[in-house]
Design a protein around this motif. Structure first.
Motif, short mmCIF file in Angstrom:
data_model
loop_
_atom_site.label_atom_id
_atom_site.label_comp_id
_atom_site.label_asym_id
_atom_site.label_seq_id
_atom_site.Cartn_x
_atom_site.Cartn_y
_atom_site.Cartn_z
N UNK A 18 28.51 26.10 29.07
CA UNK A 18 28.73 26.79 30.35
C UNK A 18 30.22 27.02 30.52
N UNK A 19 30.51 27.85 31.48
CA UNK A 19 31.92 28.12 31.81
C UNK A 19 31.93 29.31 32.73
N UNK A 20 32.96 29.42 33.55
CA UNK A 20 32.98 30.52 34.51
C UNK A 20 33.02 31.88 33.83
N UNK A 21 32.50 32.87 34.53
CA UNK A 21 32.50 34.24 34.05
C UNK A 21 33.94 34.66 33.76
N UNK A 22 34.17 35.22 32.57
CA UNK A 22 35.52 35.67 32.20
C UNK A 22 36.29 34.65 31.38
N UNK A 137 41.16 33.91 34.82
CA UNK A 137 39.81 34.45 34.99
C UNK A 137 39.85 35.80 35.69
N UNK A 138 40.63 35.83 36.77
CA UNK A 138 40.72 37.05 37.56
C UNK A 138 41.23 38.19 36.69
N UNK A 139 42.29 37.92 35.93
CA UNK A 139 42.87 38.94 35.04
C UNK A 139 41.83 39.41 34.03
N UNK A 143 40.27 43.16 33.64
CA UNK A 143 40.52 43.90 32.39
C UNK A 143 39.23 44.33 31.71
N UNK A 144 38.21 43.47 31.83
CA UNK A 144 36.92 43.73 31.19
C UNK A 144 36.28 45.00 31.75
N UNK A 145 36.54 45.27 33.05
CA UNK A 145 36.10 46.51 33.67
C UNK A 145 34.59 46.71 33.74
N UNK A 146 33.84 45.61 33.69
CA UNK A 146 32.37 45.74 33.69
C UNK A 146 31.78 45.63 35.09
N UNK A 147 32.56 45.09 36.02
CA UNK A 147 32.01 44.80 37.35
C UNK A 147 32.84 45.50 38.43
N UNK A 148 32.23 45.76 39.56
CA UNK A 148 32.95 46.31 40.71
C UNK A 148 33.82 45.18 41.29
N UNK A 149 34.79 45.57 42.17
CA UNK A 149 35.68 44.50 42.68
C UNK A 149 34.90 43.53 43.56
#
Ligand code: 5GP
Length: 199
Positions: A18-22, A137-139, A143-149
């Motif tokens: 497991x681990x946080x998204x990103x 994570x935020x960066x 950068x991944x650009x897969x999700x809306x803000x």
């Protein structure tokens, strides 16, 4: 006289990553698995839509909510959880089949599902991958650009609460340098394979 069979394991080991998204857990896990034999990654089912590069049956099984709920009712999941208003679950039958064949299995799942599996199967080994700092994570998510803000904000909120649960895990890897993280994950899996397990 062979000393091997005294400690021979017949059932595979169940690992959870497991681990946080990103945090880069796919990259760490996929690279680690390339170095190891006898371990399979479980393919989860989800109600979320496939991203451009994702294939049905490889990255996920993409289910309608109706189908997912039918499978819940049929007890077809080892565990399932809601994450960011979508359902995610681990199909039970393939995991059980592989473990029974002596193949190790790794689930890449979020924290609530992981802790449910730990309660149900205490012999499961849990590995948490964390970023060196929360801002990373935020960066990465941007950068991944897969999700809306909005989705990114939601993922960051979940990430905070996931990080607060990492003490429940058996191992912690910081994904600062990618090669080090990959080698550490391989080392953990190899060490667990050589642990003297109660039979
Ligand atoms: P994503 O939408 O980024 O692919 O996944 C979102 C989160 O759901 C990630 O933390 C991922 O590990 C988790 N996840 C994926 N499959 C499962 C599953 O089968 N069960 C649970 N509980 N979480 C999952």
């Amino acid at each position: 006289m062979s000393l091997v069979q005294d400690f021979q394991r017949h059932r595979g080991i169940l690992f959870i990553v497991s681990g946080p998204s990103g945090v880069g857990k796919d990259t760490v896990l996929d690279n680690a698995l390339q170095h190891l034999e006898g371990i399979a990654k479980s393919v989860s089912a989800t109600t979320r839509h496939a991203r451009d590069n994702e294939r049905d049956g490889v990255d996920y099984y993409f289910y309608t909510r109706e189908r997912f709920e039918t499978e819940i009712a049929e007890s077809a999941f080892l565990e399932y959880e809601e994450y960011g208003s979508q359902l995610y679950g681990t199909p039970l039958a393939p995991v059980e089949r592989q473990l029974a064949n002596g193949t190790d299995v790794v689930l890449k799942i979020e924290v609530k599902g992981a802790l449910n599996v730990k309660r149900r199967y205490p012999e499961t080994r849990l590995i948490f991958i964390q970023p060196p700092a929360f801002s990373v994570l935020e960066d990465r998510l941007r950068m991944r650009g897969k999700d809306t803000s909005e989705q990114i904000q939601r993922r960051l909120e979940i990430a905070k609460s996931e990080l607060s649960e990492r003490r429940e895990y058996h191992y912690l890897i910081t994904n600062d340098d990618l090669d080090t993280a990959i080698n550490t994950l391989c080392a953990i899996i190899v060490a667990e394979r050589n642990r003297i397990h109660p039979i």
